[in-house]
Design a protein around this motif. Structure first.
Motif, short mmCIF file in Angstrom:
data_model
loop_
_atom_site.label_atom_id
_atom_site.label_comp_id
_atom_site.label_asym_id
_atom_site.label_seq_id
_atom_site.Cartn_x
_atom_site.Cartn_y
_atom_site.Cartn_z
N ASN A 20 -5.58 12.22 -10.95
CA ASN A 20 -6.73 11.30 -11.04
C ASN A 20 -6.21 10.17 -12.07
N VAL A 21 -5.28 10.46 -12.80
CA VAL A 21 -4.76 9.26 -13.86
C VAL A 21 -4.08 8.35 -13.19
N PRO A 22 -4.56 7.14 -13.40
CA PRO A 22 -3.87 5.81 -12.70
C PRO A 22 -2.62 5.30 -13.65
N VAL A 23 -1.43 6.15 -13.43
CA VAL A 23 -0.34 5.71 -14.40
C VAL A 23 0.24 4.39 -13.76
N ARG A 24 0.47 3.62 -14.83
CA ARG A 24 1.16 2.34 -14.66
C ARG A 24 2.50 2.18 -15.16
N THR A 76 0.92 -1.23 -0.02
CA THR A 76 -0.08 -0.07 -0.09
C THR A 76 0.78 1.09 0.01
N LEU A 77 0.85 1.97 -1.12
CA LEU A 77 1.74 3.14 -1.07
C LEU A 77 0.72 4.43 -1.53
N PRO A 78 1.04 5.64 -1.24
CA PRO A 78 0.49 6.80 -1.65
C PRO A 78 0.28 7.00 -3.35
N ALA A 79 -0.81 7.33 -3.59
CA ALA A 79 -1.09 7.57 -4.95
C ALA A 79 0.27 8.63 -5.54
N ARG A 80 0.41 7.91 -6.91
CA ARG A 80 1.32 8.46 -7.59
C ARG A 80 2.67 8.78 -6.88
N HIS A 81 3.23 7.76 -6.06
CA HIS A 81 4.48 7.94 -5.43
C HIS A 81 5.51 6.83 -6.22
N PRO A 82 6.57 7.35 -6.84
CA PRO A 82 7.76 6.58 -7.41
C PRO A 82 8.47 5.94 -6.24
N CYS A 83 8.79 4.43 -6.71
CA CYS A 83 9.56 3.92 -5.61
C CYS A 83 10.52 2.79 -6.52
#
Length: 451
Positions: A314-318, A266-273
Motif C-alpha cells: 500500500n506504499v506508493p513508491v515513486r 496503466t500498469l499493475p501496482a508496484r510493477h517495475p519497468c
C-alpha cells in the motif's frame, strides 16, 4: 657475445664500410656501452657514418668498461658517470687501423645489430605518409555531395594533428581505408530524418558495431563533425550523434521505473519497468494529484529499486533508477517531469561518477534536491572494515556546491562509499514519500574516526 661478420651482408653498415675489417677487438662486451651511445645519437640525428663533429659520451660504472675504450677515445681514464666530449674525426682515424673504411657508425651498427638512423627514417616515413593522407582527405571531402552536413576542409588537418587524431589515423592498420570509410559515413549522414547508428555502421563497414564508442572510425567522424562546428568538443556521445541525425540504441538503457509512468499508461501496482530512451524522449508526464505526495526519488543503483519493491504493497513508491551514468535523454526527461509539478530528490554513490551524476541532474533541474548527499551521510555510509576499499582520486571528485563540506570530507577520507550503506534511511524516505531532514540516524563509528 657473438660478433657480426666482418663482411656485412645485412645492410647494417653505410656503404659497406666493414668490408675486410677486423671487428672482434672492437666489439667486446666491455666496449659495447660506447657503441650503444653512438648508435643512440645516430638514431636521433640520422647520421649513419658519424665521421665528423663531436659528441658527448657518459662513462659507465664498471672500471673494465671504461678502460676498454681508452685507446679509442684518446683521453685519460674517465670517472664513473663522467661526461666527455670526443671528436668523431679522431675516433674515425683510430678505427681505420682495424679497417680501411671503418666509421664509428659502422662499428656501432654491428654492435647493436641493426641499421642506424631508424628514428629519423621513421619520422620521415610518417611525415610522408601523413602528407599523403592529408591529400586523400582533401580529395574525399571535395567529392562529398553539396548537401553533406559535414565536409572536411584542408584547414582542419592541423587541428586534427594538434588533437592527436592524425597520430591515431597513422597507427591504424589501414589509414587510407579508414579515411575512405569515414568519408562514406559523412556521405550517408541524413539531411532529414534519422538513421540508426548500427544500420549506418553496417552499410559502411559490414559490422553493426563499426561505429561503436571507442572505435577509430567513430572517433574520426565525431572529430570531423566538431571541426565543422556541427558538434562541440566534449559533447556527450548521444547528443553529438543526434546532431548528425544518427540515433544510438533507443531501446536499451533508459530509466528503471517504479510508480513513475508517462501520461496515459496503466500498469499493475508496484510493477517495475524500463523506460527506454525512445520512450523518455517522447514522454509527457502527468502531474501529482496532491502537493504532499509530489516527490519522485532518483537513485543510481538497481539494488535500491529491488529493496523498494519489498515495501508494503500500500506504499506508493515513486522511484527512478539510472543504473549508472545518466544520459542527456534521461536528464531531459527528469527536467520535464519536474516541469509537470513533481519534486525531484536525486542521489548516487559517493565517488567521482556519483558526484558527477548529481551535479548533472541539479544543473538541468534547478528545483531538484540532493538526497542524503551530505558529508554526514557520506560518513554514515562508509563501511567500517572494507575488504578491498576503493580509493578516491581527489582531483577527479569535483565540487559539491549543495554541500561543500562533502567534497572536503571525501578528499580527507579518500575512500568511496555506496548507496547500499544507507539502505535503511533510503527505504524509510521511500516509505514516507519525502526526504527526511537532519543528520543520519546511524553511522559506523570506525568510519567516523577516519575523518
Amino acid at each position: 657475445m657473438s660478433t657480426a661478420p666482418a663482411d656485412c651482408s645485412r645492410g647494417w653498415c653505410p656503404d659497406g664500410a666493414c668490408h675486410g675489417a677486423r671487428l672482434d677487438s672492437l666489439l667486446t662486451p666491455e666496449a659495447r656501452w660506447l657503441w650503444e651511445q653512438l648508435a643512440a645519437r645516430a638514431d636521433k640525428r640520422g647520421e649513419r657514418s658519424m665521421t665528423g663533429g663531436t659528441t658527448v659520451i657518459t662513462a659507465p660504472e664498471g672500471a673494465g668498461q671504461r678502460a676498454a675504450v681508452l685507446g679509442l677515445i684518446g683521453t685519460r681514464i674517465l670517472a664513473p658517470g663522467e661526461r666527455c666530449r670526443i671528436r668523431l674525426e679522431e675516433l674515425t682515424l683510430r678505427l681505420r687501423r682495424h679497417g680501411a673504411r671503418l666509421t664509428p657508425g659502422a662499428v656501432a651498427a654491428h654492435a647493436v645489430g641493426r641499421p642506424l638512423g631508424s628514428a629519423v627514417a621513421e619520422r620521415a616515413r610518417q611525415t610522408a605518409r601523413a602528407g599523403g593522407l592529408r591529400l586523400l582527405r582533401a580529395r574525399l571531402g571535395a567529392a562529398l555531395p553539396g548537401q553533406a552536413p559535414v565536409r572536411p576542409s584542408d584547414e582542419g588537418w592541423e587541428e586534427l594533428h594538434h588533437t592527436g587524431r592524425v597520430a591515431r589515423i597513422l597507427q591504424h592498420p589501414a589509414p587510407e581505408e579508414l579515411l575512405r570509410r569515414g568519408a562514406e559515413v559523412l556521405r550517408l549522414l541524413p539531411v532529414r530524418g534519422c538513421v540508426d547508428r548500427r544500420v549506418l555502421a553496417h552499410r559502411v563497414t559490414g559490422d553493426p558495431h563499426g561505429l561503436d564508442a571507442g572505435s577509430d572510425l567513430a572517433g574520426l567522424v565525431l572529430a570531423e563533425a566538431a571541426l565543422a562546428g556541427v558538434t562541440a568538443p566534449g559533447m556527450p556521445l548521444r547528443a553529438a550523434w543526434s546532431r548528425l541525425r544518427v540515433a544510438l540504441d533507443a531501446l536499451s538503457g533508459g530509466l528503471l521505473s517504479v510508480g513513475v509512468h508517462p501520461k496515459g499508461w496503466t500498469l499493475p501496482a508496484r510493477h517495475p519497468c524500463i523506460l527506454p530512451p525512445y520512450t523518455l524522449a517522447e514522454a509527457t508526464w502527468p502531474g501529482p494529484d496532491r502537493e504532499e505526495d509530489s516527490w519522485v526519488f532518483v537513485t543510481e543503483n538497481p539494488s535500491i529499486t529491488a529493496a523498494a519493491l519489498a515495501l508494503p504493497a500500500n506504499v506508493p513508491v515513486r522511484l527512478l533508477c539510472t543504473a549508472g551514468t545518466v544520459s542527456a535523454v534521461e536528464v531531459d526527461a527528469l527536467a520535464r517531469l519536474a516541469d509537470s509539478g513533481w519534486r525531484i530528490a536525486v542521489r548516487a554513490d559517493f565517488d567521482a561518477a556519483g558526484l558527477a551524476l548529481v551535479r548533472t541532474v541539479l544543473a538541468a533541474v534547478p528545483q531538484a534536491e540532493a538526497w542524503h548527499m551530505t558529508a554526514d551521510y557520506y560518513t554514515a555510509s562508509l563501511h567500517p572494515s572494507p575488504f578491498e576499499p576503493v580509493a578516491l582520486a581527489p582531483d577527479r571528485l569535483g565540487d559539491t556546491p549543495w554541500d561543500p563540506s562533502l567534497a572536503a570530507s571525501m578528499r580527507a577520507c579518500g575512500q568511496a562509499a555506496y548507496e547500499e550503506g544507507l539502505i535503511d534511511e533510503l527505504l524509510t524516505d521511500l516509505h514516507e514519500g519525502r526526504p527526511s531532514a537532519g543528520a543520519p540516524a546511524h553511522g559506523h563509528p570506525r568510519a567516523n574516526r577516519r575523518l
